[in-house]
Scaffold this active site. Structure first.
Site, PDB file in Angstrom:
ATOM      1  N   GLU A  80       0.843  -1.194   0.000  1.00  0.00           N
ATOM      2  CA  GLU A  80       0.000   0.000   0.000  1.00  0.00           C
ATOM      3  C   GLU A  80       0.879   1.245   0.000  1.00  0.00           C
ATOM      4  O   GLU A  80       1.915   1.298   0.653  1.00  0.00           O
ATOM      5  CB  GLU A  80      -0.903  -0.005   1.240  1.00  0.00           C
ATOM      6  CG  GLU A  80      -1.595   1.307   1.562  1.00  0.00           C
ATOM      7  CD  GLU A  80      -2.675   1.663   0.570  1.00  0.00           C
ATOM      8  OE1 GLU A  80      -2.408   1.568  -0.639  1.00  0.00           O
ATOM      9  OE2 GLU A  80      -3.775   2.055   0.995  1.00  0.00           O
ATOM     10  N   ASP A 108      -2.304  -5.198   0.612  1.00  0.00           N
ATOM     11  CA  ASP A 108      -1.672  -4.054   1.273  1.00  0.00           C
ATOM     12  C   ASP A 108      -0.297  -4.388   1.837  1.00  0.00           C
ATOM     13  O   ASP A 108       0.588  -3.531   1.880  1.00  0.00           O
ATOM     14  CB  ASP A 108      -2.572  -3.540   2.404  1.00  0.00           C
ATOM     15  CG  ASP A 108      -3.892  -3.011   1.878  1.00  0.00           C
ATOM     16  OD1 ASP A 108      -3.860  -2.177   0.961  1.00  0.00           O
ATOM     17  OD2 ASP A 108      -4.951  -3.439   2.377  1.00  0.00           O
TER      18      ASP A 108
END
Length: 252
Positions: A80, A108
């Site tokens: 992320e 992420d």
């Protein structure tokens, strides 16, 4: 809301969130609720990763800021916050190195200890509803899901919460603080309700003479903040790497 975001979050998180929105053609000055949500999500991902390392025996350990960690490997790879092309490059590299299956959607984080990708969720709604939405979208047992709420609730795949209780408590406390600070400034209701956000946005823009030609589909508000919420500590070296992963053209 925009002023609150810039004062509440670490400047590097704000910068990354702006670049992420611009990458998708979104305006953080107009879609301020989304701006706040992206910053919050990024901060949770970074807090999830911070302080967690793997020692020479392959064990997960926690190292506080200031302690020596030069010879240790970060337990989590942060995906992320990178531009989309770089993020997929990192994912492909991890898959080629570890042999794990490639996810359909960008995760992420990657957990080197458990050898799995992680999808982090931060919700303003019921955690179980948001969890089911994520699970139905991802449809993969290889991606671990961990959902946090602003009320201190959480839900994870097979009730496996990955982190120790203290680390998760830091994240929950931060989210609760953000909620309280938003509420004290009259921002929380519009952050939760798209209809209220749309009404407030029109009101704020009208007061600034910016309502001409505004698309009514926009559902985020702009507001003013006068006080400061302490930004969280960040691993500056890792943040610098993330900043550098964005193409220079996004600076325009």
């Amino acid at each position: 809301m925009e002023d609150f975001v810039r004062q509440c979050f670490n400047p590097m998180i704000v910068e990354l969130a702006e670049k992420t929105m611009k990458e998708y053609g979104e305006n953080p000055k107009i879609e301020t609720n989304k701006f706040a949500a992206i910053c919050t999500h990024m901060e949770v991902c970074f807090m999830y990763s911070d302080f967690h390392f793997i020692n020479e025996r392959g064990e997960s350990i926690i190292i506080e800021p200031g302690d020596s960690n030069a010879l240790l490997k970060h337990r989590f790879e942060i995906i992320e916050g990178r531009d989309r092309n770089m993020a997929w490059t990192v994912v492909n590299s991890i898959c080629n190195t570890t042999g794990v299956g490639k996810p359909r959607f960008l995760p992420d984080l990657y957990d080197y200890k458990e050898d799995r990708f992680i999808k982090i969720g931060v919700t303003r709604r019921e955690v179980h509803i948001y969890y089911l939405e994520k699970a139905n979208k991802i449809k993969s047992e290889e991606t671990h899901i961990h959902i946090f709420s602003f009320t201190g609730e959480e839900m994870a795949t097979k009730a496996d919460y990955t982190l120790d209780e203290e680390s998760r408590a830091r994240i929950k406390t931060r989210l609760f603080t953000i909620r309280q600070e938003m509420a004290s400034r009259g921002l929380w209701d519009s952050f939760v309700s798209p209809r209220e956000a749309k009404r407030q946005l029109k009101k704020d823009l009208k007061s600034k003479g910016q309502c001409e030609g505004l698309l009514t589909k926009v559902s985020h508000q702009t507001s003013q903040v006068s006080t400061t919420l302490e930004p969280m500590w960040m691993d500056s070296s890792r943040m610098a790497t993330l900043r550098a992963s964005f193409p220079k053209c996004l600076e325009k």
